[in-house]
Each structure stands twice: as structure tokens, then as C-alpha cells.
Scaffold this active site. Sequence first.
Site, short mmCIF file in Angstrom:
data_model
loop_
_atom_site.label_atom_id
_atom_site.label_comp_id
_atom_site.label_asym_id
_atom_site.label_seq_id
_atom_site.Cartn_x
_atom_site.Cartn_y
_atom_site.Cartn_z
N SER A 175 0.85 -1.19 0.00
CA SER A 175 0.00 0.00 0.00
C SER A 175 0.88 1.23 0.00
CB SER A 175 -0.88 0.00 1.26
OG SER A 175 -1.46 1.26 1.50
N TYR A 202 0.08 -0.13 10.72
CA TYR A 202 -0.33 -0.52 9.37
C TYR A 202 0.79 -0.25 8.38
CZ TYR A 202 -3.19 -0.83 5.12
OH TYR A 202 -3.70 -1.18 3.88
#
Length: 316
Positions: A158, A183
Site C-alpha cells: 500500500s 499498518y
Amino acid sequence: MTAQHKIGSGFGHDSTADDVLAGIDLTGKLAVVTGGYSGLGLETTKALTKAGAHVVVPARRPDAAREALAGVDGVEVDELDLGDLESVRAFADRFLASGRSIDLMIDNAAVMASPETRVGPGWEAQFATNHLGHFALVNRLWPAIAADGAARVVSVSSSAHRRSDIRWDDLEFRQGYDKWAAYGQAKTANALFAVQLDALGKDSGVRAFTLHPGGILTPLQRHLPREEMVALGWIDEDGNLLSPHFKSPEQGAATQVWAATSLQLADEGGVFCEDCEIAEVSVDGPYGVRPYAIDPASAARLWTVSAELTGVNAFG
């Protein structure tokens, strides 16, 4: 490892998974897509099956997966909880017992920006689920992945990798938890995993890729309150998309499908992709990949740490 530079793919931000598969026949190919029943995973599964592939969807909620995939031909669902290494082992054992080989392995499932949660022996859940679970899964499935000598493994990272390098001195966020940094670390780990897997696997004919799929509103955002997404500028108070950079799920699935199947990437590997293209290296700004997320030394170090934590290493 391929040079981290654009190759002129002819595709871009608005390309869909069906676009990149045009003219590609996947009949007789077997794909494994983790989380292949929701969000980008569902669109990936649909596109691959339309192109002729048989898709195995390991799911933490198999009943929900079967419901979501009802009417999609060429799919089978099995049970897998990436946060539970025993579940990973059991799924891999069942698959290997079937005697089948894997042509396309897409590590798509993820949790994002979740409240502090511990799994297994106390591991931080985002790192454990997004990275360690996939690490153990691919290593356990390695005999099936390497069997035919031409498989691809796609690790979905990501743009959030830019939020954190690997925190070598505090992998588990024992010294204060930040959901976005956690994350980010997990997504950097996803990228580094592909770099090292490509280095280890290319002699067996297996190539690995990693990517940023783009910004897409999917069930991945389930842990984010609406007011936080409004504050981030993603949506307005009524839930309407604000950012022109967001993609539809069909567009969001395109880069992982492109990385898994494109003939343009034959004999390539170990690179970070975005918008159906190899990304450029960038030290700041909204596009490209940070140098630390494709660093071969960091990738090798993370592999060693991950093997020690999970007790699994197909190359040990």
C-alpha cells in the site's frame, strides 16, 4: 531484482482488472487469493475466473465467502485465519494433500488501522496478519508454488508503507501503539517480503511482485469511524467520495492482477508496482515507493526475523 523504473505498460490509474486481462487466457491455471471474497479480493477473483483460472479463496469466514462468491464459477472456498499459524498450517496441509500446483499466489487479505490487538504469542495483529501469516502461508505452500517453475507471488502492499519503515527495535509496538504506524510497518513488510522471495525463488522460476493498489473504499476501512475518513478528506459528511485519486474496486484490483499475469513482466520480479506499472523510487510525495521498502538488505533481515518468529522457512 528488476530495475525499479516504469516500463511503459500502456495501462494506468483508470485501468480495470478486466482491461489488463484482455487477451490473456488463464484456462488451466490455479490461483490462490487470500481474502478473495471481499473488496479488491472479490474483484480479483471475478476477473481471474472470467479469464479461465480456477481460484482457491482461503477465508477467515468461509460461510460469508461462499455467500459473496455465489454465482461465480471456478471458485472453491477453504478456511484460513492468517492471524493463527495453526490455521495456516492446516490450510496448507489440506492444499498440498490435493497434489495441485499453484500458478498465481495473491496475498491480498489485510486488516487496516485496527485498534491495538494481540494474536498468537502476543504479536501486534496488523504485522501478524498482514505479514507473518502470509509469510508462513507462502513458505508452507512453497512445494506447490515451485512445482511448475513459472509461478508468480503477488504481495499486496500500500502507499501506507510510507508511514513507517520496519521498527527493528520495537516490531510489536510494545512502546506505544499507533494504528497507522503499525499498518505502515505491515505494508512495508509486505513489500520487503516480495523483494526477498523473488531473490530466493527466481532460480526455481518463481517471481514475486508487490504493489500499491490505489485508494479504494472497501470493507478494509471497517475499523475507521466516518468522522476520521471525513477528517482525512476521503469522504464528505454524507459518505460521498471526495478524493479524485480514489478508484473503483474494479480499478483497484487491476494492479495486482497485472502483476500476477502480465506478459510485460516476464523475466521481471522483485519490484513495487502502482497504477498497472512499475513504480519509480520516491523519497517524498504521494507517488512511488520509498527506498527502504525495496532495500535488499532489509528484505533479507526481515525474512530471517520472520522465519524465527513463525518457525517456517522453505529455504532454510
